[in-house]
Design an enzyme around this catalytic site. Sequence first.
Site, short mmCIF file in Angstrom:
data_model
loop_
_atom_site.label_atom_id
_atom_site.label_comp_id
_atom_site.label_asym_id
_atom_site.label_seq_id
_atom_site.Cartn_x
_atom_site.Cartn_y
_atom_site.Cartn_z
N GLY A 42 -5.30 48.59 40.88
CA GLY A 42 -4.85 49.67 40.01
C GLY A 42 -3.74 50.52 40.61
O GLY A 42 -3.47 50.46 41.81
N ARG A 92 34.87 24.43 32.49
CA ARG A 92 33.89 24.61 33.57
C ARG A 92 34.56 25.28 34.76
O ARG A 92 35.68 25.73 34.68
CB ARG A 92 33.29 23.26 33.95
N ARG A 114 -0.46 40.00 31.48
CA ARG A 114 -0.07 40.00 30.07
C ARG A 114 1.25 39.29 29.81
O ARG A 114 1.59 38.98 28.68
CB ARG A 114 0.01 41.45 29.55
C1 UD1 Z 1 0.56 52.43 33.07
C2 UD1 Z 1 -0.17 53.79 32.96
C3 UD1 Z 1 -0.10 54.27 31.53
C4 UD1 Z 1 1.35 54.41 31.13
C5 UD1 Z 1 2.11 53.11 31.34
C6 UD1 Z 1 3.58 53.36 31.16
C7 UD1 Z 1 -1.91 53.73 34.68
C8 UD1 Z 1 -3.35 53.57 34.95
N1 UD1 Z 1 -1.54 53.61 33.42
O1 UD1 Z 1 -0.15 51.52 32.24
O2 UD1 Z 1 -0.75 55.52 31.42
O3 UD1 Z 1 1.44 54.81 29.77
O4 UD1 Z 1 1.90 52.61 32.67
O5 UD1 Z 1 4.32 52.17 31.30
O6 UD1 Z 1 -1.14 53.99 35.59
N2 UD1 Z 1 0.88 48.31 39.76
C9 UD1 Z 1 0.70 48.22 41.14
N3 UD1 Z 1 -0.52 47.92 41.62
C10 UD1 Z 1 -1.61 47.72 40.83
C11 UD1 Z 1 -1.44 47.85 39.44
C12 UD1 Z 1 -0.20 48.15 38.93
O7 UD1 Z 1 1.67 48.40 41.89
O8 UD1 Z 1 -2.70 47.45 41.36
C13 UD1 Z 1 2.22 48.61 39.22
C14 UD1 Z 1 2.70 47.54 38.23
O9 UD1 Z 1 3.43 46.51 38.89
C15 UD1 Z 1 3.56 48.34 37.28
C16 UD1 Z 1 2.96 49.74 37.33
O10 UD1 Z 1 2.19 49.80 38.49
O11 UD1 Z 1 4.90 48.39 37.71
C17 UD1 Z 1 2.09 50.03 36.11
O12 UD1 Z 1 1.02 49.11 36.05
P1 UD1 Z 1 0.58 48.41 34.69
O13 UD1 Z 1 -0.59 47.57 34.97
O14 UD1 Z 1 1.73 47.81 34.03
O15 UD1 Z 1 0.07 49.70 33.88
P2 UD1 Z 1 0.11 49.94 32.31
O16 UD1 Z 1 -1.07 49.28 31.69
O17 UD1 Z 1 1.43 49.64 31.77
CA CA Z 2 3.22 48.64 32.54
#
Ligand code: UD1
Ligand code: CA
Length: 457
Positions: free
Chosen positions: A82, A334, A18
Amino acid sequence: MFSKKKNIVILAAGKSTRMCSKIPKIFHNIGGKLILQHVVDTVLSLKRISSIYLVCNDQKEVLKKISFQNKIKIVLQKHQLGTGYALRKVINRFNDKSDVIVLYGDVPLISRETIEKLILSRSDNAISLLTANLKDPIGYGRIIRKNKEVIKIVEESEILFDEKDIKEVYSGMFVSNAYCLKKWLHAIHNQNSKKEYYLTDIVSLARKEGYKINTIHPKNSFEIQGINDPFQLMKVERFYQKYQAKKLLLSGLMISNISRFDLRGKIEYGKDVYIDNDVSIIGKVILGNDVRVGIGCILKNCKILDNSSVLPYSIIESSVISKNCVIGPFAHLRDGVILKERSKIGNFVEIKNTVFGSNSKARHLSYLGDSEIGSQVNIGAGVITCNYDGKKKFQTRIEDNVFVGSDCQLIAPITIQKNSTIGAGTTLTDDVKENELVTSRIQQKHIKNWRKNLDKQ
Ligand code: UD1
Ligand code: CA
């Protein structure tokens, strides 16, 4: 009774789709500091933590960009399946009896106090979630309650129509017992719209097993703002800047408008320092008493001592300004400039790697590079130190009480000894001795009754 060993896991291996950028979101900046570095610094400031793990998808980049004094262990998650899958990568490293605190690498403004509160809130047979009520909950997982008790978290992508109005959101941060987490992580599946293993699904599993789901809130709701896209990046940056500016203002830094001030680093300041609109502070900046900074200035890694003024739209980088100096408007200092007391650098003067003596002036349209300039020196408009021959840089030395007239070129290496005068329009190629007057321009001729040949035009 569970023992109180605490392990922290920072999840930071997401795809950043995103963000629409080549750079993963954790490597974008908030207040001049990488998003992930904010989280790491806060975690490192916590006391009594047994271990800290960071789950990421590019170990080399993390090691290159993030500093954590070898206190954090890195675990790779190659397949971004995830948040639940991410935590599975690390969970077996923890003792069954210990606690695991999960933080998200894309939620940078979480405070030490809130994490401590979350840790303290855990009790036996319960997990604690950090939640907040937001006016605009879109994008977050929603906290679903029945008879006031939390029963599950529903992701934005799975939300039902009547759940959309729920304002209580999940921050991504929680604390739970390691043994239970191992069990629940094993049980979650990816049968959802994103085909991902949602870590949030552990909440309904815990609830079904009779666990209590506690919730605590942060002091400020911006602490839980996640950064997933450029708009959220901008929003968190603005929150952060306004919050910092207000703190500075309340502790005595006179900022004209807290919505038009940017701090991307650290500032130290004396009494009665005034900062006008649209000023950016970058790196480490120290301002003495009664310093004034005009509209639109950029100050980067510099020190400005008492009573000096920086007039609008000036840029000062890696330089030291002594007391009672005036700089600008539109000046550019500078790297490596030292201005001595009561000196003046004016409009469209660029100065680099130069010591500029006390009471000396260069007030208009000059370039002064690699030079040493004494006190009481006047540098006229349009004077240029020609310090570069295409390959090497050379020094210009101008001693005390020298007057350099307008539009002179000083071809370095060159020394101009004290009390000498360089006439306007001189191209100086040789050293000048004390008390000399030097000019190099051709003598002005006057040809009487000269008429242009108008017929040729
Ligand atoms: C996530 C939560 C959501 C919460 C929000 C808060 C889940 C399923 N959802 O959504 O409930 O309200 O955060 O900010 O957890 N990441 C990994 N590995 C992966 C996927 C993600 O390490 O395979 C890490 C990302 O780098 C990030 C965090 O986990 O730092 C959250 O992932 P992201 O995909 O941003 O989840 P959200 O859609 O924001
Ligand atoms: Ca997030």
